[in-house]
Structures are given as structure tokens and as C-alpha cells.
Design a protein around this motif. Structure first.
Motif, PDB file in Angstrom:
ATOM      1  N   GLN A  84     -38.271  25.363  -2.328  1.00 25.85           N
ATOM      2  CA  GLN A  84     -37.604  24.452  -2.994  1.00 25.85           C
ATOM      3  C   GLN A  84     -38.325  23.776  -4.183  1.00 25.85           C
ATOM      4  N   TYR A  85     -39.691  23.425  -3.716  1.00 25.10           N
ATOM      5  CA  TYR A  85     -39.654  22.022  -5.511  1.00 25.10           C
ATOM      6  C   TYR A  85     -40.480  23.784  -6.040  1.00 25.10           C
ATOM      7  N   ILE A  88     -36.890  24.531  -8.732  1.00 25.49           N
ATOM      8  CA  ILE A  88     -36.552  23.143  -9.208  1.00 25.49           C
ATOM      9  C   ILE A  88     -37.521  22.948 -10.317  1.00 25.49           C
ATOM     10  N   LEU A  89     -38.352  23.305  -9.772  1.00 22.95           N
ATOM     11  CA  LEU A  89     -39.951  22.849 -10.998  1.00 22.95           C
ATOM     12  C   LEU A  89     -39.557  24.128 -12.443  1.00 22.95           C
ATOM     13  N   LEU A  92     -36.086  22.888 -14.438  1.00 19.75           N
ATOM     14  CA  LEU A  92     -36.568  22.290 -15.362  1.00 19.75           C
ATOM     15  C   LEU A  92     -37.069  22.758 -16.551  1.00 19.75           C
ATOM     16  N   ILE A 107     -41.826  14.376 -13.671  1.00 18.21           N
ATOM     17  CA  ILE A 107     -41.406  15.577 -13.797  1.00 18.21           C
ATOM     18  C   ILE A 107     -40.378  15.135 -11.976  1.00 18.21           C
ATOM     19  N   TYR A 108     -41.057  14.473 -11.313  1.00 19.03           N
ATOM     20  CA  TYR A 108     -41.043  13.897  -9.975  1.00 19.03           C
ATOM     21  C   TYR A 108     -39.210  13.714 -10.104  1.00 19.03           C
ATOM     22  N   ARG A 110     -37.363  13.732 -12.853  1.00 21.35           N
ATOM     23  CA  ARG A 110     -36.466  15.007 -13.619  1.00 21.35           C
ATOM     24  C   ARG A 110     -35.628  15.525 -12.313  1.00 21.35           C
ATOM     25  N   MET A 111     -37.054  15.810 -11.361  1.00 25.74           N
ATOM     26  CA  MET A 111     -36.384  16.736 -10.318  1.00 25.74           C
ATOM     27  C   MET A 111     -35.664  16.088  -8.979  1.00 25.74           C
ATOM     28  N   GLU A 115     -31.307  17.351  -8.390  1.00 25.10           N
ATOM     29  CA  GLU A 115     -31.472  17.316  -6.535  1.00 25.10           C
ATOM     30  C   GLU A 115     -29.739  16.322  -6.761  1.00 25.10           C
ATOM     31  N   TYR A 153     -43.573  14.634  -4.032  1.00 27.32           N
ATOM     32  CA  TYR A 153     -42.012  14.368  -4.508  1.00 27.32           C
ATOM     33  C   TYR A 153     -41.297  14.415  -3.345  1.00 27.32           C
ATOM     34  N   LYS A 157     -38.809  11.502  -3.148  1.00 28.94           N
ATOM     35  CA  LYS A 157     -37.649  11.657  -2.722  1.00 28.94           C
ATOM     36  C   LYS A 157     -37.273  10.921  -1.796  1.00 28.94           C
TER      37      LYS A 157
END
Length: 294
Positions: A84-85, A88-89, A92, A107-108, A110-111, A115, A153, A157
């Protein structure tokens, strides 16, 4: 479980000769052998004792729901989290929100926004707002605690999400709670802060929204986060209280509110372990000690 006199004697002996935590570490290891893991018992343990560094990240993952209580599924779930990481990466990168020069903490962010379905359009991107800055502060601190970027991350989150879900309604009341306990412990300092106008300008956002990220060094911060992750936002009040008590002589000598704020936002870093220890003692004094159910 009834008190075991022999265990209590051993605990007292270990503490006296400088091996405090030996018995607690054994108790945690017993809890971690359960399958499924008893999340309530792990929470109670984390409330009562500091987590050993070798188990901290694993316990945080379980308490934050990143890993299931069923230990035999951890490898499978870990694989899903990694996939999943990466998805998403890559999304983006395709949308050109991030590139090779984007700081990891951004980056974290924006992720997390993607989500949470609040990612702005590329044409509408603007400097981070206050909520984004809170997230970035937590991210920078978590980066210092956790080596693996994927783990980092998910911990950021889930920490931020759980904090706002569980404690969102309580956060606005924490400054008043701090004022109450300060009136109990050091009324002269409270009156000084009121009279100088500093009380209303204390760095509540740094303390209560960022959970001391950017204020305490990570070695001290993670002991505070043990308590927050396991279910208490009230610990934040007592860390703030102990900071005020520790530096009361300096604060009593500052008569301008901006001077108080500047000092409190940049407290000396060498004494923070003692501050957190005393804060936890104050927390137990006023709120009681959770009963450990091992």
C-alpha cells in the motif's frame, strides 16, 4: 492477580541496585507471547511502565492497529502495508506531487492527504497550514525514532489519526487543566504568568497538538508517546506542568510574555529525561496508577 511477596521483594531489590525494569521487561515478554495479543493488557502495561526500547515499536504498532492482535498474521499484514505504501508513493510521483528532492516528511504529508482524500490540486498547493505543520513536526520526531521509512509512515499516520479521533474533543480543555494543576503545585508561578499576560500565550500548540514533538529530544519524547499511544492525553498536561515547575525560577524572572514563550519553545535539552520522569510521577499522583493485569 494477588500480590506476590517474593516478586515484590525482587522488584524492590532490582530497583535498589539499579536494575529497575527487569521484572517489567519479563512481564511484557510474557504478554507478547499471547496469541492473540491482549491489547487491553498491553495498554495497561504501557500506561504503568516505560516500554523497553527493543519492544517499543512493535507494541506501538499493535496499540495503533497497524498490526493485528493475531501474531501469526503479522508477516502477511506487514506485506500488505508495504504494498500500500508503494502504491501511494507511485501515485504521488505520477501526479507530480513529489520527486527525488522532496523531503521525506513532506512525502508522508502528501501520502496522508491522499489517503484522507484532502490532497489539494497541484495548481492550488500552498505553504503548509497549522494542521500540516503539526503533522510535519510529529513526522520529524518519528523519523528520529523509527529507522524504516514504511514503518515510520504507518506509525505517523495512525498516531495522528488516533490522537485526533480519541482526544480531539479533549485537546481544547487541556490548557485549563494545566492551569488547575499549576494552581495546586505552584500558585505563585501561576499568578506571575497571569499578571505578565504569559499564561494565555503559553505554547499550547507545541505541547498539546504536537505532543511535544520539536520540544523534547526523541529519547524523552518516546516515553511520553508511550502513554499517549496507550490511551492518555492527560500525560501531556503533566509534562507541561513539570516543565513549568522545573524552570519556575527562570520564568519568575521573565516579565514579558514573549520572553516566556521563547524560553518554553527552546527549553534546555539536557534535563528532559528527569522532567518526563517527574511528569509521570505527577500524572500517577493525580490520576492514579493503572492496575497491571499480568
Amino acid at each position: 492477580m494477588a500480590d506476590d511477596p517474593q516478586r515484590n521483594f525482587r522488584s524492590a531489590y532490582y530497583e535498589k541496585v539499579g536494575f529497575r525494569g527487569v521484572e517489567e521487561k519479563k512481564s511484557l515478554e510474557i504478554l507478547l507471547k499471547d496469541n492473540p495479543l491482549d491489547v487491553e493488557k498491553l495498554s495497561t502495561f504501557s500506561q504503568r511502565f516505560p516500554l523497553p526500547s527493543m519492544y517499543r515499536i512493535h507494541v506501538w504498532k499493535v496499540l495503533l492497529g497497524i498490526l493485528s492482535p493475531h501474531s501469526d498474521s503479522h508477516a502477511l499484514v506487514g506485506g500488505y502495508r508495504k504494498d500500500q505504501y508503494q502504491d501511494i508513493l507511485e501515485a504521488l510521483e505520477v501526479m507530480r506531487f513529489i520527486n527525488s528532492s522532496t523531503p521525506t516528511t513532506h512525502i508522508y504529508l502528501r501520502m496522508f492527504q491522499l489517503e484522507s482524500q484532502v490532497l489539494p490540486r497541484c495548481s492550488e498547493t500552498s505553504p503548509p497550514d497549522e494542521e500540516d505543520e503539526d503533522f510535519l513536526s510529529v513526522s520529524r520526531a518519528m523519523e528520529e525514532i523509527v529507522d524504516d521509512t514504511i514503518d515510520c509512515y504507518w506509525l505517523i499516520k495512525c498516531f495522528v489519526t488516533q490522537f485526533h479521533t480519541k482526544f480531539g474533543d479533549s485537546i481544547p480543555h487541556l490548557p485549563k487543566s494545566l492551569e488547575h494543576y499549576l494552581s495546586q503545585e505552584e500558585p505563585r508561578l501561576l499568578n506571575h504568568l497571569k499578571n505578565t499576560g504569559a499564561l494565555a500565550q503559553l505554547p499550547h500548540s507545541l505541547w498539546f497538538r504536537r505532543c511535544f514533538a520539536g520540544c523534547l529530544p526523541e529519547s524523552s519524547l518516546q516515553r511520553v508517546w508511550d502513554k499517549v499511544i496507550s490511551g492518555s492525553c492527560k500525560i501531556l498536561v503533566f509534562v507541561a506542568l513539570e516543565i513549568l515547575l522545573t524552570y519556575k525560577i527562570i520564568l519568575m524572572g521573565i516579565n514579558r510574555p514573549e520572553g516566556v514563550v521563547t524560553f518554553l519553545c527552546n527549553i534546555p535539552q539536557e534535563n528532559t529525561d528527569a522532567i518526563v520522569t517527574k511528569a509521570i510521577d505527577l500524572w500517577h499522583k493525580y490520576c492514579g496508577t493503572p492496575m497491571h493485569a499480568v
